[in-house]
Write an enzyme that holds these catalytic residues in place. Structure first.
Site, PDB file in Angstrom:
ATOM      1  N   GLY A  95       4.062   8.261  -6.663  1.00 10.56           N
ATOM      2  CA  GLY A  95       4.925   7.122  -6.890  1.00 10.56           C
ATOM      3  C   GLY A  95       4.142   5.948  -7.435  1.00 10.56           C
ATOM      4  O   GLY A  95       2.910   5.902  -7.356  1.00 10.56           O
ATOM      5  N   CYS A  96       4.869   5.001  -8.011  1.00  8.33           N
ATOM      6  CA  CYS A  96       4.218   3.858  -8.649  1.00  8.33           C
ATOM      7  C   CYS A  96       3.506   2.989  -7.624  1.00  8.33           C
ATOM      8  O   CYS A  96       2.309   2.702  -7.765  1.00  8.33           O
ATOM      9  CB  CYS A  96       5.229   3.054  -9.445  1.00  8.33           C
ATOM     10  SG  CYS A  96       6.724   2.612  -8.552  1.00  8.33           S
ATOM     11  N   TYR A  97       4.218   2.563  -6.580  1.00  7.26           N
ATOM     12  CA  TYR A  97       3.554   1.750  -5.544  1.00  7.26           C
ATOM     13  C   TYR A  97       2.397   2.504  -4.892  1.00  7.26           C
ATOM     14  O   TYR A  97       1.311   1.931  -4.705  1.00  7.26           O
ATOM     15  CB  TYR A  97       4.555   1.350  -4.455  1.00  7.26           C
ATOM     16  CG  TYR A  97       5.573   0.298  -4.819  1.00  7.26           C
ATOM     17  CD1 TYR A  97       5.186  -0.999  -5.170  1.00  7.26           C
ATOM     18  CD2 TYR A  97       6.933   0.574  -4.766  1.00  7.26           C
ATOM     19  CE1 TYR A  97       6.139  -1.976  -5.459  1.00  7.26           C
ATOM     20  CE2 TYR A  97       7.881  -0.400  -5.051  1.00  7.26           C
ATOM     21  CZ  TYR A  97       7.485  -1.682  -5.399  1.00  7.26           C
ATOM     22  OH  TYR A  97       8.424  -2.636  -5.674  1.00  7.26           O
ATOM     23  N   PRO A  98       2.582   3.761  -4.493  1.00  8.06           N
ATOM     24  CA  PRO A  98       1.472   4.469  -3.845  1.00  8.06           C
ATOM     25  C   PRO A  98       0.223   4.556  -4.715  1.00  8.06           C
ATOM     26  O   PRO A  98      -0.910   4.528  -4.193  1.00  8.06           O
ATOM     27  CB  PRO A  98       2.067   5.857  -3.557  1.00  8.06           C
ATOM     28  CG  PRO A  98       3.526   5.572  -3.334  1.00  8.06           C
ATOM     29  CD  PRO A  98       3.842   4.510  -4.363  1.00  8.06           C
ATOM     30  N   THR A  99       0.397   4.637  -6.033  1.00  2.00           N
ATOM     31  CA  THR A  99      -0.785   4.693  -6.891  1.00  2.00           C
ATOM     32  C   THR A  99      -1.619   3.431  -6.752  1.00  2.00           C
ATOM     33  O   THR A  99      -2.822   3.473  -6.464  1.00  2.00           O
ATOM     34  CB  THR A  99      -0.356   4.896  -8.362  1.00  2.00           C
ATOM     35  OG1 THR A  99       0.277   6.167  -8.479  1.00  2.00           O
ATOM     36  CG2 THR A  99      -1.546   4.817  -9.307  1.00  2.00           C
TER      37      THR A  99
END
Lengths: 335, 335, 335, 335
Positions: free
Chosen positions: B148-152
């Site tokens: 996911g974008c945030y997790p990256t």
């Protein structure tokens, strides 16, 4: 105290009207109606009203409305509006209508750009509520057709030249840019933030419904048919319309002459400011002002106007009309 | 030449993947599929592709896909994805999946935040495609779960501290702001321009689905369970995620020590840049870079990271994973 | 009618104060002063004042000011302010000061974050003008230190928890995002449109001057020293501050308990609205309201607040203080 | 491999040129120069270059430049440019000049809009680098005057009509809106975020320097003098120019005829896309494309064009010219 009902309170012009009326010393909102799925507390519909207006939006009840309101601001879309307005008028309530249904006097033109007209009787008596140009007709009216946003800015920009017969009545270009609130509150692909942000584009090429409305107002001011080309664009900002108009003088005029003409024409108008350099929409945001800068470039008359599309282009102008209808100072609640 | 199919080509991550692949010297798009109402010429779907990609978006035909593609970028939403991925894998096509369906290893956690999982078999073999932290697992995989974008951004910001056991593994705060493209292409009231513009707000308070995903990645890096609080916000810009993380060192550290740790940790990573002053999302817009600024404030470890949510947070990282799967230089097409 | 002088009328807080006073029924602007190169007609300085205020901005003449004004809004930057305030007070004019010069009671702290203090005498008598928390001290004061924008939103967000001793007084995180008007009117590279637009970034890491100010207010409310970490960011919008605060309850609390606490704490406050879902800065833009949403996530107290940085964070709060000083209804001119 | 020097690398067109050249397979940046206070690492000047270009910006050393570069992109402002260009040409380096100094062939016109010309000799040999209209002149040139941003979009929009003599050569209106990057990198009050955001305004009324440049290009295409009115506006977005042009056909034409004319005229042009509905600047952002939509409204020819002002309107077009000068495929590095 004038009692005001707002019909179609769930849209942008509804909430703008509410915000103005909250500051109006001689008027108060007494009734809010909207579609069933928009019936909720006003502050749940519009977060910015929290703590300022403790009122429910309700389904329309005509009898109730007639009891609690002297005037209805009808913030409905075209076609829907002409289904309600006759009932409101029949109930003895004055109406200021935000839709296009009562703006275009020529039924054929209306029906070409919109659809079959179902209330020609009231159309005949409606007055076009652009006070700076048609004030005398507004006083005493039962039904005011509140002008469109583009037509307000464009008509005010062109009126002095047309009234004095200084420009040719054909070949006029009106090239306008609106903020996105002009597109209303319903989400759509065109106004989705990731599409609209960092973007600008023309739309309604050759077919925008405000073109005949501007022509009608311009013709009334000129006293003869005016034919013009109106091209709208939408840009990445909330509020405001910038109209850039280009027209051909009948005989050569100077920038100074044109400036003087505009200053004289609007010298008693509280909401029109003739300014000495190009205007910016931010200067009139959240106000009922129209700023106009007229000049001459390479022989052409070039006139710019800016308004807030939701205030002078909609709700502010409606309150201005309301003030006229009820013999209040025209600027009350609007400064 | 690697042949790439894009499934769900009608969304933002689809077109971003196309744009990157158009510049990739060893890969080409051979097949685009989407929902029936999105089946049209790619340039009619995305104006920016006009003249650059002459290809139709078609309804998915699995047989055809298997013939023309070596790898599928599966840009579908969760739940939809796990209905298609088994078929793609069964047809012998490698899959890089953009949904959450194969990211969360603990089925109970997945089902708490999402819904019943219908493809546990492939879930067991999927690898989490964050190359900087799990590169060795990605090589040779058949199914990569693209993060996911945030997790990256959050995982890269926290990893060096966690790997070295320098911070407590509870009480960590990740406070992030995303651009609006993170919300996808479907118009909605929250992302309607007149609402989103000039606005910023928190959402998903306590319930955002990326919280357990960040915890899973952080725990894997730390080698023990990590518990953190992730709070997303959305701001008025197209692209980018800024993550501000706050955590408690186990023992006192200095800003210089932390900076050195990060520079060492990422010194061979082509897409992670440890910078010496606070980063700005605009500096990484339209790139696959993650910029990180680690420091210490009043005893707390404070680390900021910025990425482009659609590139390093989605399509760029997918291509980075594709390069790893096919033994290409990891940066190919991405610089 | 209270007569108001505005010193430093050429900046954003000056014009905001003017706009509010134009709507205030019991106060009027009688004198505007600014630096020599800003001395011009008010409408030439701020286009939005055209037609609404016909007044020149003049160089400061203390004798004149003392004759025409009962109170001065001192919209000067720190250091400059403490050079003028003693003279204003000496002339018998009440002062509401927008700078930081009279906010920090501990001279050592002030001098660490700012510079040598040159008016310790008046500092000793100044009151901190956050009415919701320190109203009783404001009545009767001669000199009010108007709070900083971030401290206003942050202090109101944390106060109920601190007053009741529900959270630990260390380890508190305040992570805020401001609109660009917070950076003032002077053009700079960081706020140049092509840099700031489509951007968001942290700044003032570990050194922002509002950190000790928030700590001072929080400590006063808690009745013991509070130590917190304040991290500001700037985002691409004009107005508003969103503060996201994270703190550790002393003993476990529920979201419902915290919500009830906040509703009780602020139940008589006209400008604080405790809302039941995450707030958005747009909902308070151009108003003096502070909206607060308190909850609990994974055991942590998480409280969000939004204000308009130029209104509740500056000029609106100054008028609120003025109303208190002159025994007017606190909301006058502000609703 | 073509070796490229960039003179004036500290501005927006400098960094755009660098970004394009980083992707160009047959050219490389070998030398960057700028003013002394801009001499730093390229990535310190432009955060987005970090990790992609490890090169210092240096003070100009003409001898060094002549040794390491085959061509110089001269990204200097007018007046400054004509002081350097003769030296560069004298050193045997080809020059693509971004300033206006070599664009206007009529010295009297140049001196009316700009200032005394100090390099008339090279002006006489310079070619106007708008490849779609003047490609044959560009091949073999030593000095290319890269067109202005507005003239690029406006000239491409009008050229087919003018070349075929279909419109009158006077009375043409070009009404354009540019993004803010067109104003350059220096902070100023007009482009300060809190002023420019949520704003749009006309500027340069009657006096913009691109007016004679557009007339010159239009006249060259028409084969006779063209007189037009160009009005620029600036709107709240980073990149792009939308030009809306209005002109009078000599004899009546239909929308279909005009569309066919444009499709034929540009059918072999890789960077001009004649589209079938109104274009949007976002569709060409970060590309070298110009999208054009020609039609007829109420008898007038109405043609819209969109470009990215920094790419097709500056750096992209410069690389396109460079490719022509060095006999490379014209699209190399630009798709």
């Amino acid at each position: 105290m004038i009692r005001v009902a707002i019909i179609g309170a769930g849209g942008y012009t509804g909430v703008e009207s509410i915000e103005i009326l909250l500051r109006h010393p001689q008027a108060k909102v007494t009734y809010l109606t909207a579609l069933p799925d928009e019936c909720m507390h006003a502050a749940d519909m519009f977060g910015q009203l929290r703590g300022r207006l403790d009122m429910m939006i309700e389904p329309l009840d005509l009898d109730k409305l007639a009891k609690v309101a002297d005037v209805a601001l009808c913030c409905l879309p075209h076609k829907v509006s002409m289904a309600f307005v006759p009932k409101l008028l029949g109930a003895g309530v004055k109406v200021i209508d935000f839709s296009a249904d009562y703006r275009i006097k020529d039924v054929a033109v209306y029906e070409k750009y919109y659809e079959p007209h179902t209330d020609k009787e009231n159309l005949a008596h409606a007055v076009y509520g652009l006070p700076e140009l048609f004030r005398s007709q507004i006083r005493g009216a039962a039904l005011v057709a509140n002008p469109g946003c583009y037509p307000t800015g464009a008509s005010l920009a062109l009126a002095p030249l047309l009234r004095h017969g200084l420009i040719k009545t054909s070949g006029i270009i009106v090239s306008s840019v609106t903020g996105v609130s002009g597109g209303g509150k319903n989400p759509s692909a065109n106004f989705h933030f990731p599409y609209m942000n960092e973007n600008i584009y023309p739309y309604g090429v050759g077919v925008h419904r405000h073109m005949p409305e501007i022509e009608q107002a311009a013709s009334a001011v000129a006293g003869k048919p005016v034919e013009l080309l109106f091209q709208p664009h939408v840009g990445p900002f909330d509020r405001g319309i910038l109209s850039s108009t280009y027209s051909d003088p009948v005989t050569a005029v100077t920038a100074e002459q044109v400036m003087k003409l505009y200053r004289d024409f609007y010298k008693d108008e509280p909401f029109v400011q003739v300014v000495s350099k190009p205007p910016a929409v931010k200067h009139v945001a959240k106000t009922n002002y129209c700023q106009i800068f007229p000049t001459v470039v390479k022989g052409k008359a070039v006139v710019f106007s800016v308004i807030d599309n939701l205030i002078k282009g909609a709700s502010g102008q409606a309150i201005q009309n309301m003030n006229i209808l009820f013999d209040l100072p025209e600027t009350m609640g609007l400064e």
